[in-house]
Design a protein around this motif. Structure first.
Motif, mmCIF file in Angstrom:
data_model
loop_
_atom_site.group_PDB
_atom_site.id
_atom_site.type_symbol
_atom_site.label_atom_id
_atom_site.label_comp_id
_atom_site.label_asym_id
_atom_site.label_seq_id
_atom_site.Cartn_x
_atom_site.Cartn_y
_atom_site.Cartn_z
ATOM 1 N N GLY A 107 9.220 166.674 -4.247
ATOM 2 C CA GLY A 107 7.774 166.564 -4.433
ATOM 3 C C GLY A 107 7.389 165.658 -5.580
ATOM 4 N N GLY A 108 6.203 165.907 -6.115
ATOM 5 C CA GLY A 108 5.573 165.003 -7.055
ATOM 6 C C GLY A 108 6.303 164.821 -8.364
ATOM 7 N N ALA A 109 6.997 165.851 -8.854
ATOM 8 C CA ALA A 109 7.739 165.684 -10.110
ATOM 9 C C ALA A 109 8.801 164.610 -9.943
ATOM 10 C CB ALA A 109 8.352 167.012 -10.545
ATOM 11 N N HIS A 110 9.518 164.667 -8.821
ATOM 12 C CA HIS A 110 10.538 163.651 -8.572
ATOM 13 C C HIS A 110 9.921 162.286 -8.284
ATOM 14 C CE1 HIS A 110 13.378 166.979 -8.378
ATOM 15 N NE2 HIS A 110 14.331 166.064 -8.453
ATOM 16 N N ALA A 111 8.813 162.271 -7.569
ATOM 17 C CA ALA A 111 8.153 161.000 -7.278
ATOM 18 C C ALA A 111 7.766 160.276 -8.568
ATOM 19 C CB ALA A 111 6.917 161.229 -6.410
ATOM 20 N N LEU A 112 7.381 161.017 -9.587
ATOM 21 C CA LEU A 112 7.043 160.431 -10.878
ATOM 22 C C LEU A 112 8.278 160.169 -11.735
ATOM 23 C CD1 LEU A 112 3.884 162.551 -11.707
ATOM 24 C CD2 LEU A 112 3.944 160.043 -11.625
ATOM 25 N N ALA A 113 9.231 161.086 -11.709
ATOM 26 C CA ALA A 113 10.417 160.947 -12.567
ATOM 27 C C ALA A 113 11.258 159.735 -12.185
ATOM 28 C CB ALA A 113 11.257 162.219 -12.499
ATOM 29 N N HIS A 114 11.305 159.417 -10.892
ATOM 30 C CA HIS A 114 12.120 158.275 -10.478
ATOM 31 C C HIS A 114 11.648 156.960 -11.106
ATOM 32 C CE1 HIS A 114 13.808 160.518 -6.719
ATOM 33 N NE2 HIS A 114 14.537 160.719 -7.793
ATOM 34 N N PRO A 115 10.390 156.561 -10.961
ATOM 35 C CA PRO A 115 9.977 155.298 -11.597
ATOM 36 C C PRO A 115 9.951 155.377 -13.123
ATOM 37 C CG PRO A 115 8.080 156.371 -10.572
ATOM 38 C CD PRO A 115 9.298 157.117 -10.119
ATOM 39 N N LEU A 116 9.599 156.530 -13.673
ATOM 40 C CA LEU A 116 9.601 156.652 -15.134
ATOM 41 C C LEU A 116 11.018 156.506 -15.685
ATOM 42 C CD1 LEU A 116 7.043 159.559 -15.650
ATOM 43 C CD2 LEU A 116 6.775 157.169 -16.379
ATOM 44 N N GLY A 117 12.002 157.109 -15.011
ATOM 45 C CA GLY A 117 13.371 156.989 -15.466
ATOM 46 C C GLY A 117 13.904 155.581 -15.328
ATOM 47 N N ALA A 118 13.556 154.923 -14.215
ATOM 48 C CA ALA A 118 14.039 153.564 -13.991
ATOM 49 C C ALA A 118 13.441 152.583 -14.989
ATOM 50 C CB ALA A 118 13.709 153.126 -12.562
ATOM 51 N N ARG A 119 12.157 152.733 -15.299
ATOM 52 C CA ARG A 119 11.474 151.764 -16.168
ATOM 53 C C ARG A 119 11.697 152.042 -17.654
ATOM 54 N NH1 ARG A 119 7.903 148.369 -14.306
ATOM 55 N NH2 ARG A 119 6.658 148.427 -16.207
#
Length: 393
Positions: free
Chosen positions: A270-282
């Motif tokens: 869900g949304g936590a992962h949807a946000l964590a993925h780009p935040l972690g990558a960037r």
């Protein structure tokens, strides 16, 4: 009575102190003659790697070591590992470590048989071309044995890997049915040296997996049941594992909770992962820590869709307040007791890239499409800004 547990769900799992002693035997049974041992640089001087190498050496297993990984393993690092795999004429893989080593090993396995596998089996391609496991082409991927030393990602029981595209600054989910490990070894003794902060972050990652899977709108009763029990395992064991890293009961409980989450999130994330993925990558931040901070803000954003399920879960957990508010209060209290920051600002984030992160979160269909509520890019941007500012509204 033996304290070593054997499960098959659907891969072989050996769980308990001393499970590592079975590694060479399982290598032989899988026909692994020259495995490549994949780990991350942080493991090089730590007891788990020494224990694994001593075991393999004592049993006469012919292996080589690859550790060219970062905390968020990249597509290029997987390609480098695949070159080492080919040059060393390896026939199989052993992955030792957290999600970075496990995911990188899967990427190496896929590339060893298909040089374009990271593109062919990216999440959007999987959804379009391989709707069921039977639709995947047979690749004959090399056997993989997974040995997690953290209790968070659950990658040891998954068919997917998350790898960073450093050019685009995004994380990509890669998957294939043959990426499922041949054998999983859950030995709590290999996790006792994990620092308290990492124990907390990875444990909250496991909790996020279970909660997002449970609240996904997809219908998958088997995974939902595992998610409910997985949350209870976190409730029973995470604080004890953080408080006393040598508590083998707590360490084993968290390994079980983490591995179970990979089965639970077949129902979706869900949304936590949807946000964590780009935040972690960037921003090059720890995935589990990002999920841990984001979780309550996403729960609140999804409240209207998850209130009844949250209340049922709160009753199962025997919380005093068997409601959404009671569950949220427990998550916040647990997060505080294990030392997780309240806000993303405490991780150095300002929210100035909120518009871009919102777009990237929405585009992360591996997670956003199974969020409890359909959210827009603007919704994700708002959740991100709230998590920076600490606005639990």
């Amino acid at each position: 009575m033996s304290t070593l547990h054997y499960w098959n769900y659907p891969t072989e799992i050996f769980c308990g102190a001393g499970a590592l002693d079975l590694l060479a035997q399982r290598c032989a049974l899988a026909g692994m003659r020259r495995p490549l041992l994949v780990t991350d640089p942080g493991m090089l001087e730590l007891p788990p790697l020494r224990a694994v190498r001593a075991h393999l050496d004592a049993q006469g297993v012919d292996y080589a070591l690859f550790h060219g990984l970062s905390g968020n393993p990249s597509l290029d690092e997987a390609r480098a590992g695949a070159r080492v795999f080919a040059d060393g004429q390896h026939d199989s893989l052993i992955a030792l470590g957290g999600g970075s080593a496990l995911d990188a090993a899967k990427g190496i396995a896929l590339l060893s048989r298909d040089p374009h596998g990271l593109e062919r089996f990216e999440w959007a391609q999987m959804l379009e071309h391989f709707p069921t496991l039977a639709d995947y082409p047979a690749l004959g991927l090399p056997a993989l044995i997974a040995i997690p030393t953290t209790a968070g990602t659950g990658s040891e029981l998954g068919r997917e890997a998350v790898l960073t595209d450093t050019v685009q600054g995004v994380k990509k989910v890669i998957g294939h049915r043959e990426l499922l490990a041949r054998c999983v070894i859950l030995d709590p003794a290999l996790t006792t040296g994990l620092p308290a902060k990492l124990t907390a972050a990875t444990g909250m990652d496991a909790l996020t997996h279970h909660l997002e899977a449970l609240f996904s709108p997809l219908h998958h009763p088997m995974s939902a049941g595992i998610a409910v029990e997985g949350v209870r395992q976190v409730k029973l064991h995470l604080e004890n594992a953080v408080r006393d890293g040598n508590d083998l009961v707590a360490r084993e409980g968290m390994l079980v909770a983490s591995a179970s989450a990979a089965v639970a999130f077949q129902k979706g994330l869900g949304g936590a992962h949807a946000l964590a993925h780009p935040l972690g990558a960037r921003h090059h931040l720890h995935h589990g820590l990002l999920n841990a901070v984001l979780l309550p803000y996403v729960l609140l954003a999804n409240r209207s869709a998850i209130e009844s399920d949250a209340a049922r879960l709160a009753r199962y957990l025997e919380l005093d307040d068997a409601s959404f508010d009671g569950l949220l209060a427990w998550v916040l209290e647990l997060r505080g007791r294990v030392g997780i920051p309240d806000t993303l600002a405490e991780l150095g984030l300002t929210g100035e890239d909120a518009a871009l992160i919102g777009e990237l979160a929405l585009a992360d269909i591996s997670s956003s499409e199974t969020n409890a509520l359909p959210l827009t890019a603007a919704d994700y941007s708002r959740i991100y800004r709230n998590a920076v500012a600490g606005k639990l509204i």
